[in-house]
Design an enzyme around this catalytic site. Structure first.
Site, PDB file in Angstrom:
ATOM      1  N   ASP A 348       0.729  -1.195   0.007  1.00  0.00           N
ATOM      2  CA  ASP A 348       0.058  -0.115  -0.035  1.00  0.00           C
ATOM      3  C   ASP A 348       0.715   1.354  -0.059  1.00  0.00           C
ATOM      4  OD1 ASP A 348      -2.586  -1.151  -0.118  1.00  0.00           O
ATOM      5  OD2 ASP A 348      -2.757  -1.397   2.179  1.00  0.00           O
ATOM      6  N   TYR A 432      -9.788   0.024   2.721  1.00  0.00           N
ATOM      7  CA  TYR A 432      -9.223   0.013   3.984  1.00  0.00           C
ATOM      8  C   TYR A 432      -8.975   1.585   4.688  1.00  0.00           C
ATOM      9  CZ  TYR A 432      -8.486  -4.868   5.895  1.00  0.00           C
ATOM     10  OH  TYR A 432      -8.775  -6.111   6.133  1.00  0.00           O
TER      11      TYR A 432
END
Length: 644
Positions: A348, A432
């Site tokens: 990420d 998320y």
């Protein structure tokens, strides 16, 4: 569910390290709302560590455009424009330089450039096929390409009767090359493809974006090329007959609670107000735009497009503790062996950039009390400066009892309240939310806490799986699978405990042979070389790692070097290292997550543990490559890489 992990830097006198459009419904009183500061437009302070200002970004971008235009290149996508950070503690103030990363979609080649003032002083094309991170513009483009594809539209209509593409969502993910078939996807017509895969969902409730589309996954998966703006392939078309899209409503938006199939359909009774009031204002002080002083602590609050929140020049009572601290990578492998999920994996930080994904924070929703916000500036895909307001929040929290003792003989009580300075930021990476909190404490320790929230990335069960009991996930709604996965975080800690030269040692609590069998105590092992310092945590030995001054600074009581101690897993369960098999490409790219600690000597080029460029990467880079030389780390400017 909100999950949390933390580690602490704990103070060993000198001090300990313990690293351990918004809609909300706050239950606090805002009648006594304190004034908060959003800061002005990000501007220079006296520190050479400050991020680039809007004017500096404009100048750097314009210089790059002119430089590239001279070679006939006018179609550029800016990936990043950021400060080239100087080496810590340089005696002479360095000249300000901008690192600029651009992509030429017509050739698929990315170029690194260094700009000083309005002059490009270096330019280097990256090897063909090297892909920089996906910017916010890339992610939007990937969804647009997917949804506007006639082939995708025809498949959705034929398989599901879907004709309204406004009701279709395409979550953009980088493409992890897990197999030879995946690697062939990269080969384009004379130029490498810049790939993104878009997991599709349907919005079934509401008129806008309110619907929780993760309750309605679609089984086909388009893969797009961002350079040519085309769909390269659609996976899942061979699954016939097409499975049904789950229809149960599972919504969190206030306007759609009444549609829920099995969750609550209305708010719980409102809680009574909880007021957080500091009538005299906060204890912290902010000067020079980003220099914070609080209860013996001083720290510069930094930010960039990739790491997001960065701490710099951290000191306690004026004595150095850390030059720099940040979260530098995450490996998020998904454990489903069924195609096409074998390539479902995210790094990420390197794939998307935590700074680019940062939220604008809101009083009463994200932060309580007397808040100081920091605005930040980054460049967009055109190289233009954009301001992200309230990207960083700073406030104080009362955290209960710091210390207490009662003299039981007469009942006399002495007690001290605990307060913490909390510096935080929140990033939304597609589904998320990552909530990051640095907590500075009165006892001289620092804790770094990460909370995970948001939505699970869902899918239909695969062919051959029991729809009511998926083999590699958890059923979160009828027909909806949330796949088993890990979140492996890596922090980079540039230590400077009482000086630049530090030594790292491992501390285990070990039982000793003794006449009555009751003896145990700490055993210290100095880590002298890089390969000695690839370490695993051992809860049975209460293992910690000590960072000691190596310049003769001594604790006046113990006569030992002043030190901080890295204490892992201070919240939540002890986590495993990377669980993917060593033969997998995830394990190769994410090798940093195979150990809880790595230690290297400072090198300005060694910034990210999985390498500079993670999307579509195949070669192992970063920490495993750097430590092959097995350099000395004793009495050096050491970098700790803590993974969990």
């Amino acid at each position: 569910m909100l999950r949390s992990c933390a580690f602490s830097l704990a103070r060993r006198p000198l001090a300990y390290f313990v690293f351990s459009s918004t809609t909300c419904r706050p239950s606090l009183s805002l009648f006594h709302r304190n004034v908060w500061s959003t800061g002005q437009e990000p501007r220079r302070s006296t520190s050479h560590l400050d991020a680039l200002t809007p004017d500096e970004i404009k100048t750097a971008s314009s210089s790059v455009k002119e430089f590239m235009a001279a070679s006939g290149i006018n179609d550029l996508r800016f990936v990043a424009v950021s400060l080239r950070e100087p080496k810590p503690n340089t005696e002479e103030p360095p000249k300000r330089q901008a690192e600029v990363l651009v992509l030429n979609p017509s050739t698929g080649i990315a170029t690194e450039m260094l700009v000083q003032g309005d002059e490009v002083i270096s330019s280097e094309d990256l090897p063909i096929g090297t892909q920089p991170m996906l910017t916010p513009g890339d992610c939007e483009l990937a969804e647009t390409i997917s949804k506007s594809s006639e082939e995708v539209q025809a498949a959705l209509k034929e398989r599901y009767g879907i004709t309204d593409m406004d009701k279709v969502v395409g979550d953009p993910w980088s493409v992890h090359l897990a197999s030879e078939d995946d690697r062939l996807l990269v080969e384009g017509d004379g130029k490498p493809r810049r790939l993104a895969q878009t997991f599709l969902y349907q919005r079934m409730e509401g008129e806008g974006l309110e619907c929780n589309h993760y309750a309605h996954p679609i089984d086909i998966l388009p893969i797009v090329d961002l350079n040519t703006k085309t769909v390269v392939r659609i996976d899942g078309l061979d699954r016939l007959p097409a499975p049904k899209i789950p229809t149960d409503s599972v919504n969190y938006h206030r306007n759609l609670l009444h549609t829920n199939s099995y969750l609550e359909t209305e708010w719980r009774p409102r809680m009574k107000d909880l007021s957080v009031v500091q009538q005299d204002g906060p204890t912290f002080e902010v000067s020079e735009n980003n220099l914070v002083h609080w209860q013996n602590w001083s720290v510069r609050v930094g930010f960039n497009y990739r790491e997001g929140l960065v701490l710099q020049d951290v000191k306690y009572k004026g004595r150095p503790v850390m030059n720099r601290a940040s979260l530098v990578e995450m490996a998020v492998p998904y454990g489903d062996p069924n195609a096409p999920y074998t390539r479902k994996c995210a790094f990420d930080v390197g794939d998307y950039g935590l700074g680019y994904c940062a939220n604008t924070l809101e009083l009463g929703c994200d932060c309580l009390g007397h808040i100081h916000y920091f605005d930040v500036c980054m460049a967009d895909e055109n190289g233009s400066p954009t301001i992200k307001s309230k990207a960083i929040c700073m406030h104080e929290e009362d955290t209960g009892v710091l210390w207490k003792h009662v003299e039981y003989r007469n009942g006399h009580n002495e007690s001290r309240r605990s307060r913490e300075l909390v510096i935080s930021s929140i990033a939304t990476v597609v589904n998320y939310e990552y909530l990051f909190y640095y907590r500075f404490k009165l006892d001289g320790s620092i804790e770094f806490e990460i909370k995970l929230s948001g939505e699970l990335s869902t899918n239909l069960t695969s062919p051959g799986e029991d729809p009511s009991n998926p083999s590699h996930g958890v059923l979160v709604a009828p027909g909806v699978n949330a796949q088993t996965h890990q979140h492996m975080f890596c922090c980079r800690l540039d230590m400077s405990v009482d000086g630049e030269k530090n030594t790292v040692s491992e501390i285990d609590i070990i039982a000793e042979d003794s006449p009555y069998g009751n003896a145990f105590g700490p055993v210290e092992t100095v880590l002298k070389k890089e390969q000695d310092a690839v370490r695993l945590y051992d809860a049975n030995k209460a293992r910690t790692w000590k960072i000691s001054n190596a310049e003769g600074k001594m604790n006046s009581i113990t006569g030992k070097p002043t030190a901080y101690k890295l204490v892992p897993f201070t919240k939540g369960a002890t986590g495993p290292t990377l669980l993917t098999n060593g033969s997998s490409s995830v394990s190769k790219k994410g090798a940093f997550a195979n150990a809880h600690l790595w230690v290297t000597p400072f090198d300005q080029k060694e910034r990210y543990p999985a390498g500079e460029y993670t999307p579509q990467s195949l070669e192992q880079d970063g920490l495993p490559k750097w430590i092959k030389g097995n350099r000395n780390i004793e009495a050096e400017n050491v970098i700790l890489w803590h993974c969990k």
